[in-house]
Design a protein around this motif. Structure first.
Motif, PDB file in Angstrom:
ATOM      1  N   GLY A   1      21.501  -4.004 -40.861  1.00  0.00           N
ATOM      2  CA  GLY A   1      22.332  -2.955 -41.448  1.00  0.00           C
ATOM      3  C   GLY A   1      23.661  -3.514 -41.925  1.00  0.00           C
ATOM      4  O   GLY A   1      23.918  -4.714 -41.859  1.00  0.00           O
ATOM      5  N   GLU A   2      24.504  -2.611 -42.398  1.00  0.00           N
ATOM      6  CA  GLU A   2      25.791  -3.006 -42.962  1.00  0.00           C
ATOM      7  C   GLU A   2      26.774  -3.424 -41.866  1.00  0.00           C
ATOM      8  O   GLU A   2      27.060  -2.659 -40.946  1.00  0.00           O
ATOM      9  CB  GLU A   2      26.402  -1.856 -43.755  1.00  0.00           C
ATOM     10  N   VAL A   3      27.276  -4.644 -41.978  1.00  0.00           N
ATOM     11  CA  VAL A   3      28.276  -5.161 -41.049  1.00  0.00           C
ATOM     12  C   VAL A   3      29.659  -4.885 -41.640  1.00  0.00           C
ATOM     13  O   VAL A   3      29.954  -5.291 -42.766  1.00  0.00           O
ATOM     14  CB  VAL A   3      28.092  -6.675 -40.806  1.00  0.00           C
ATOM     15  N   ILE A   4      30.487  -4.189 -40.872  1.00  0.00           N
ATOM     16  CA  ILE A   4      31.836  -3.865 -41.324  1.00  0.00           C
ATOM     17  C   ILE A   4      32.795  -5.003 -40.983  1.00  0.00           C
ATOM     18  O   ILE A   4      33.609  -5.405 -41.810  1.00  0.00           O
ATOM     19  CB  ILE A   4      32.306  -2.540 -40.698  1.00  0.00           C
ATOM     20  N   SER A   5      32.697  -5.525 -39.758  1.00  0.00           N
ATOM     21  CA  SER A   5      33.579  -6.629 -39.370  1.00  0.00           C
ATOM     22  C   SER A   5      32.962  -7.434 -38.234  1.00  0.00           C
ATOM     23  O   SER A   5      32.114  -6.946 -37.499  1.00  0.00           O
ATOM     24  CB  SER A   5      34.949  -6.103 -38.934  1.00  0.00           C
ATOM     25  N   VAL A   6      33.406  -8.690 -38.120  1.00  0.00           N
ATOM     26  CA  VAL A   6      33.004  -9.591 -37.031  1.00  0.00           C
ATOM     27  C   VAL A   6      34.277 -10.230 -36.496  1.00  0.00           C
ATOM     28  O   VAL A   6      35.104 -10.710 -37.271  1.00  0.00           O
ATOM     29  CB  VAL A   6      32.051 -10.697 -37.531  1.00  0.00           C
ATOM     30  N   LYS A   7      34.429 -10.229 -35.166  1.00  0.00           N
ATOM     31  CA  LYS A   7      35.600 -10.844 -34.528  1.00  0.00           C
ATOM     32  C   LYS A   7      35.132 -11.659 -33.334  1.00  0.00           C
ATOM     33  O   LYS A   7      34.628 -11.108 -32.357  1.00  0.00           O
ATOM     34  CB  LYS A   7      36.574  -9.741 -34.076  1.00  0.00           C
ATOM     35  N   LEU A   8      35.238 -12.992 -33.436  1.00  0.00           N
ATOM     36  CA  LEU A   8      34.913 -13.869 -32.320  1.00  0.00           C
ATOM     37  C   LEU A   8      36.205 -14.141 -31.554  1.00  0.00           C
ATOM     38  O   LEU A   8      37.246 -14.403 -32.157  1.00  0.00           O
ATOM     39  CB  LEU A   8      34.285 -15.165 -32.808  1.00  0.00           C
ATOM     40  N   ILE A   9      36.138 -14.082 -30.232  1.00  0.00           N
ATOM     41  CA  ILE A   9      37.321 -14.186 -29.389  1.00  0.00           C
ATOM     42  C   ILE A   9      37.579 -15.637 -28.996  1.00  0.00           C
ATOM     43  O   ILE A   9      36.663 -16.347 -28.579  1.00  0.00           O
ATOM     44  CB  ILE A   9      37.161 -13.306 -28.128  1.00  0.00           C
ATOM     45  N   SER A  10      38.836 -16.043 -29.121  1.00  0.00           N
ATOM     46  CA  SER A  10      39.268 -17.392 -28.748  1.00  0.00           C
ATOM     47  C   SER A  10      40.284 -17.308 -27.621  1.00  0.00           C
ATOM     48  O   SER A  10      40.999 -16.309 -27.484  1.00  0.00           O
ATOM     49  CB  SER A  10      39.929 -18.092 -29.938  1.00  0.00           C
TER      50      SER A  10
ATOM     51  N   PHE B   1      32.818  -9.369 -31.118  1.00  0.00           N
ATOM     52  CA  PHE B   1      32.504  -7.981 -31.417  1.00  0.00           C
ATOM     53  C   PHE B   1      32.082  -7.863 -32.878  1.00  0.00           C
ATOM     54  O   PHE B   1      32.659  -8.509 -33.746  1.00  0.00           O
ATOM     55  CB  PHE B   1      33.716  -7.088 -31.149  1.00  0.00           C
ATOM     56  N   VAL B   2      31.075  -7.030 -33.103  1.00  0.00           N
ATOM     57  CA  VAL B   2      30.587  -6.754 -34.451  1.00  0.00           C
ATOM     58  C   VAL B   2      30.675  -5.251 -34.653  1.00  0.00           C
ATOM     59  O   VAL B   2      30.218  -4.472 -33.812  1.00  0.00           O
ATOM     60  CB  VAL B   2      29.120  -7.216 -34.634  1.00  0.00           C
ATOM     61  N   GLU B   3      31.267  -4.834 -35.749  1.00  0.00           N
ATOM     62  CA  GLU B   3      31.345  -3.409 -36.074  1.00  0.00           C
ATOM     63  C   GLU B   3      30.334  -3.134 -37.182  1.00  0.00           C
ATOM     64  O   GLU B   3      30.322  -3.825 -38.203  1.00  0.00           O
ATOM     65  CB  GLU B   3      32.755  -3.042 -36.524  1.00  0.00           C
ATOM     66  N   MET B   4      29.471  -2.142 -36.932  1.00  0.00           N
ATOM     67  CA  MET B   4      28.410  -1.792 -37.888  1.00  0.00           C
ATOM     68  C   MET B   4      28.295  -0.282 -38.006  1.00  0.00           C
ATOM     69  O   MET B   4      28.730   0.458 -37.119  1.00  0.00           O
ATOM     70  CB  MET B   4      27.057  -2.316 -37.399  1.00  0.00           C
ATOM     71  N   GLU B   5      27.644   0.149 -39.075  1.00  0.00           N
ATOM     72  CA  GLU B   5      27.285   1.563 -39.208  1.00  0.00           C
ATOM     73  C   GLU B   5      26.299   1.917 -38.095  1.00  0.00           C
ATOM     74  O   GLU B   5      25.524   1.070 -37.658  1.00  0.00           O
ATOM     75  CB  GLU B   5      26.653   1.833 -40.576  1.00  0.00           C
ATOM     76  N   ASP B   6      26.315   3.178 -37.633  1.00  0.00           N
ATOM     77  CA  ASP B   6      25.516   3.619 -36.483  1.00  0.00           C
ATOM     78  C   ASP B   6      24.047   3.218 -36.525  1.00  0.00           C
ATOM     79  O   ASP B   6      23.529   2.643 -35.576  1.00  0.00           O
ATOM     80  CB  ASP B   6      25.592   5.140 -36.332  1.00  0.00           C
ATOM     81  N   ALA B   7      23.357   3.548 -37.602  1.00  0.00           N
ATOM     82  CA  ALA B   7      21.907   3.300 -37.671  1.00  0.00           C
ATOM     83  C   ALA B   7      21.597   1.814 -37.550  1.00  0.00           C
ATOM     84  O   ALA B   7      20.701   1.410 -36.810  1.00  0.00           O
ATOM     85  CB  ALA B   7      21.339   3.856 -38.971  1.00  0.00           C
TER      86      ALA B   7
END
Length: 86
Positions: A27-36, A48-54
């Motif tokens: 599905g559509e990925v809104i953002s990706v944040k890898l923690i350092s 963390f990955v932010e995506m649309e619900d479905a």
């Protein structure tokens, strides 16, 4: 509406683009944040990955426990960070 997904047990060599590509299949990925680490700048092995619900539900089901760079991913819906007491 968007969902925030916790992704753990990532190889330290993982890039945001590699993680985005793995999740974008579902599905559509809104953002990706890898923690350092704040002090050393080295990856901490989660993000963390932010995506649309479905797409988020599909990605969680498909990727939890899957091999990614030689490690088994831990993927679930992110929980809110607890408030700290000072």
């Amino acid at each position: 509406m968007a969902k925030n997904i916790y992704v753990g047990n990532l190889p330290w060599s993982s890039s945001e683009d590699e993680v985005r590509d793995a999740f974008a299949v579902h599905g559509e990925v809104i953002s990706v944040k890898l923690i350092s680490d704040r002090e050393t700048g080295r990856p901490r092995g989660f993000g963390f990955v932010e995506m649309e619900d479905a797409g988020a539900e599909k990605a969680i089901e498909a990727l939890d426990g899957e091999d990614f760079g030689g490690r088994r991913l831990k993927v679930n819906e992110a929980r809110p960070r607890p408030q700290r007491r000072w």
